[in-house]
Design an enzyme around this catalytic site. Sequence first.
Site: not given
Ligand code: DNO
Length: 368
Positions: A209, A247, A274, A319-320, A333
């Site tokens: 990531h 991401c 992501h 993602d978020h 989340y």
């Molecule tokens: C945040 C996530 C990160 C991700 C880690 C992977 O919400 O995208 O915490 O899970 O960096 O190791």
Amino acid sequence: MTRVKMVFRWFGEGNDTVPLSYIKQIPGVEGIVWALHELSPGEEWPLEKILKVKNMAEQYGFQIDVVESVNVHEDIKLGLPTRDQYIHKYTETIKHLAKVGVKVICYNFMPVFDWIRSDLFKELGDGSTALFYEKAKIESITPDKLVTSFLENNEFTVPGWEPERLQRLSELFEAYKNVSEENLWDNLKYFLERVIPVAAQHGIRMAIHPDDPPWPIFGLPRIITNRENISRLLHLVDHPYNGLTFCTGSLGANPNNDLPEMIREFGDRIHFAHIRNLKRFDNGDFIETSHRTCDGSVDVYEVVKAYHEIGFSGYIRPDHGRHIWNEECRPGYGLYDRALGIMYLWGIWDSLVRMKEGSRHVCTKQQS
Ligand code: DNO
């Protein structure tokens, strides 16, 4: 037909506000993205615990192909002599995960912290809140004050900010004093040289990531930040199983990162996507937004189009999300905004499939 596999992050029974039965009702979700969050970085994951998650997911027809994260112990990132014992545990965990059919492990190599924000619940002006990064605040606050404010104002554990991990804060900062970016590269290479062969032998793709945000913070080195460094990472161990979690929210905080271009360039090494949007401000602040392109600075349409163009058939997740409709949830989340995000992504994806491939039947998974 080009096919992506839509997945959804889930923090586990009793640890996530979103039940699996709700996730099942989001169109097109095939699997959960999971982890044994109760274990500390460096612990070997016992097969019985892994099987428990698999059985639970299977009751809802979900696969568990993607794990996020198997966290890397700080001694590995620091390059300490004790790292070998933790690398051994990591490879044992890989073998256990392979036994239940896991295909991708997402992990990161960020010193001490995972992602960093200044506020977890910043008002967006329409009654919703979102994760916020205020440059001036981050530059003026001490790490322990930031951690305390996070832990005080939030009843959920936040991934990457687990209290146990943060208890050793001053000790860790001391240890990282002598670790330069080049040292961190060396330590990542050492880790990958030992982990990638095992992962490849067991059919598991490793997906690092990016650093979030993609620049050094509190004087700690950060290296997975841009095109050039990603290319360097992929060459550290030049193997298809040494890949990325791409991401858009992390890399997109830096306006110089041309995300669609990077997707085209690194496509075959992107094992996990992501998708997140954020709005950048001229003063260096940014706030996370809905997934919709016009709400933020990331051109999500162009990102999805790039994935379609390269025939991406990997795993993808929203993602978020913002916190909307008074949902009580772990920061970033909740169910609602991530479900809206998925529908936006499907809207773009299905249109592209229809336009470019002429297929009328674009559902990747029928409702059952
Ligand atoms: C945040 C996530 C990160 C991700 C880690 C992977 O919400 O995208 O915490 O899970 O960096 O190791």
